[in-house]
Write a protein that holds these residues in place. Structure first.
Motif, PDB file in Angstrom:
ATOM      1  N   GLU A  76      20.620  13.348   8.255  1.00 57.79           N
ATOM      2  CA  GLU A  76      20.293  14.724   7.890  1.00 57.79           C
ATOM      3  C   GLU A  76      18.938  15.189   8.420  1.00 57.79           C
ATOM      4  N   PHE A  77      17.932  14.323   8.353  1.00 59.18           N
ATOM      5  CA  PHE A  77      16.592  14.747   8.726  1.00 59.18           C
ATOM      6  C   PHE A  77      16.125  14.192  10.072  1.00 59.18           C
ATOM      7  N   ALA A  78      17.076  13.808  10.902  1.00 62.58           N
ATOM      8  CA  ALA A  78      16.717  13.402  12.258  1.00 62.58           C
ATOM      9  C   ALA A  78      16.166  14.642  12.961  1.00 62.58           C
ATOM     10  N   GLU A  79      15.318  14.438  13.962  1.00 58.36           N
ATOM     11  CA  GLU A  79      14.617  15.555  14.594  1.00 58.36           C
ATOM     12  C   GLU A  79      15.557  16.678  15.036  1.00 58.36           C
ATOM     13  N   ASP A  80      16.689  16.308  15.601  1.00 62.50           N
ATOM     14  CA  ASP A  80      17.610  17.314  16.118  1.00 62.50           C
ATOM     15  C   ASP A  80      18.251  18.164  15.032  1.00 62.50           C
ATOM     16  N   ASN A  81      18.200  17.706  13.812  1.00 56.22           N
ATOM     17  CA  ASN A  81      18.845  18.447  12.729  1.00 56.22           C
ATOM     18  C   ASN A  81      17.895  19.354  11.964  1.00 56.22           C
ATOM     19  N   LEU A  82      16.615  19.305  12.319  1.00 54.31           N
ATOM     20  CA  LEU A  82      15.650  20.111  11.572  1.00 54.31           C
ATOM     21  C   LEU A  82      15.763  21.579  11.967  1.00 54.31           C
ATOM     22  N   GLY A  83      15.310  22.431  11.069  1.00 51.55           N
ATOM     23  CA  GLY A  83      15.338  23.856  11.343  1.00 51.55           C
ATOM     24  C   GLY A  83      16.489  24.528  10.619  1.00 51.55           C
ATOM     25  N   VAL A  84      16.905  25.668  11.149  1.00 50.16           N
ATOM     26  CA  VAL A  84      17.907  26.493  10.477  1.00 50.16           C
ATOM     27  C   VAL A  84      19.293  26.134  10.966  1.00 50.16           C
ATOM     28  N   ASN A 184      19.924  41.777  12.718  1.00 49.97           N
ATOM     29  CA  ASN A 184      19.344  41.362  14.007  1.00 49.97           C
ATOM     30  C   ASN A 184      19.321  39.847  14.181  1.00 49.97           C
ATOM     31  N   TRP A 185      19.729  39.170  13.147  1.00 52.80           N
ATOM     32  CA  TRP A 185      19.627  37.705  13.176  1.00 52.80           C
ATOM     33  C   TRP A 185      20.908  37.094  13.718  1.00 52.80           C
ATOM     34  N   THR A 186      20.779  36.164  14.628  1.00 50.80           N
ATOM     35  CA  THR A 186      21.966  35.459  15.089  1.00 50.80           C
ATOM     36  C   THR A 186      21.830  33.994  14.710  1.00 50.80           C
ATOM     37  N   ALA A 187      22.922  33.452  14.248  1.00 54.66           N
ATOM     38  CA  ALA A 187      22.908  32.053  13.830  1.00 54.66           C
ATOM     39  C   ALA A 187      22.582  31.183  15.022  1.00 54.66           C
ATOM     40  N   PRO A 188      21.716  30.188  14.832  1.00 55.99           N
ATOM     41  CA  PRO A 188      21.412  29.294  15.945  1.00 55.99           C
ATOM     42  C   PRO A 188      22.651  28.503  16.353  1.00 55.99           C
ATOM     43  N   ALA A 189      22.683  28.096  17.599  1.00 56.46           N
ATOM     44  CA  ALA A 189      23.840  27.360  18.100  1.00 56.46           C
ATOM     45  C   ALA A 189      24.044  26.075  17.313  1.00 56.46           C
ATOM     46  N   LYS A 190      25.268  25.662  17.188  1.00 53.63           N
ATOM     47  CA  LYS A 190      25.600  24.423  16.461  1.00 53.63           C
ATOM     48  C   LYS A 190      24.891  23.234  17.098  1.00 53.63           C
ATOM     49  N   SER A 191      24.422  22.338  16.246  1.00 58.00           N
ATOM     50  CA  SER A 191      23.664  21.196  16.769  1.00 58.00           C
ATOM     51  C   SER A 191      24.591  20.067  17.192  1.00 58.00           C
ATOM     52  N   SER A 192      25.242  20.256  18.302  1.00 58.24           N
ATOM     53  CA  SER A 192      26.118  19.185  18.767  1.00 58.24           C
ATOM     54  C   SER A 192      25.330  18.209  19.642  1.00 58.24           C
ATOM     55  N   ALA A 193      24.637  18.756  20.625  1.00 61.87           N
ATOM     56  CA  ALA A 193      23.892  17.873  21.504  1.00 61.87           C
ATOM     57  C   ALA A 193      22.421  17.818  21.132  1.00 61.87           C
ATOM     58  N   LYS A 194      21.758  18.928  21.313  1.00 57.43           N
ATOM     59  CA  LYS A 194      20.300  18.919  21.098  1.00 57.43           C
ATOM     60  C   LYS A 194      19.888  20.105  20.251  1.00 57.43           C
TER      61      LYS A 194
END
Ligand code: CUA
Length: 200
Positions: A76-84, A184-194
């Protein structure tokens, strides 16, 4: 064990107690207020009980533990999973790591008027998190996940400050939150790779 004599003894004590209570003069008005206070107490205890049993509302001590020493290996808290992140149901979750002396990621962008679930963990010592002008403030205790659900009513730039003394750099420990209008907000891309987020 002789139950009967005990029962009699307590019944007698109870009778004495009521007799003494009746002997006390309590003013009519006072009696009314005592009754009202008892009803209010009963009401609150009832609400807490119903919330705890039927709505799953837990006290802040609800315990969710995590190994602070291996956050980078934790899924859950690996670097790539941080943020929104936005899940399939549209729930917005913000994951952040607090460490001397910053919150990571350093900057996040979230929508206004949206329910946000913040999840924080500490990688080292006790930190706190506070966002001025909101009701949001919590401790981030190493080894535990701090979770808060909140909504920002208005767009704007909000600082996120550490409010538990954590060392010499404590007063330089902050991140920024940009709250932008929902449309105006767009969901960030899914964290599949990076990344999966506004990591900066
Ligand atoms: Cu972190 Cu003070």
């Amino acid at each position: 064990m002789q139950i009967e004599p005990l029962k009699q003894k307590y019944a007698q004590l109870l009778r004495d107690f009521y007799a003494q209570l009746r002997a006390i003069h309590i003013d009519q008005l006072e009696r009314k207020w005592i009754t009202i206070s008892l009803i209010v107490i009963g009401l609150f205890v009832g609400i807490i009980t119903i919330d705890a049993l039927f709505h799953g509302v837990n006290p802040p001590s609800k315990v969710e533990t995590i190994d602070s020493a291996s956050l980078h290996l934790n899924k859950e808290f690996a670097e790539d999973n941080l943020g929104v992140q936005v899940d399939d149901k549209g729930n917005v979750t913000v994951r952040m790591v607090a460490g001397r002396y910053s919150f990571f990621p350093k900057h996040i962008t979230v929508p206004a008027e949206t329910t946000l679930t913040f999840r924080w963990v500490s990688m080292d010592v006790l930190h706190g998190v506070h966002i001025p002008m909101t009701n949001m403030s919590t401790m981030i205790v190493p080894g535990y996940v701090a979770e808060i659900t909140t909504t920002f009513p208005k767009p704007g730039e909000y600082p996120m400050l550490c409010n538990e003394y954590c060392g010499l750099g404590h007063n330089h420990m902050w991140s920024n939150i940009s709250v932008i209008a929902k449309e105006n907000w767009t969901a960030p891309a899914k964290s599949s790779a990076k990344g999966g987020s506004n990591n900066e």
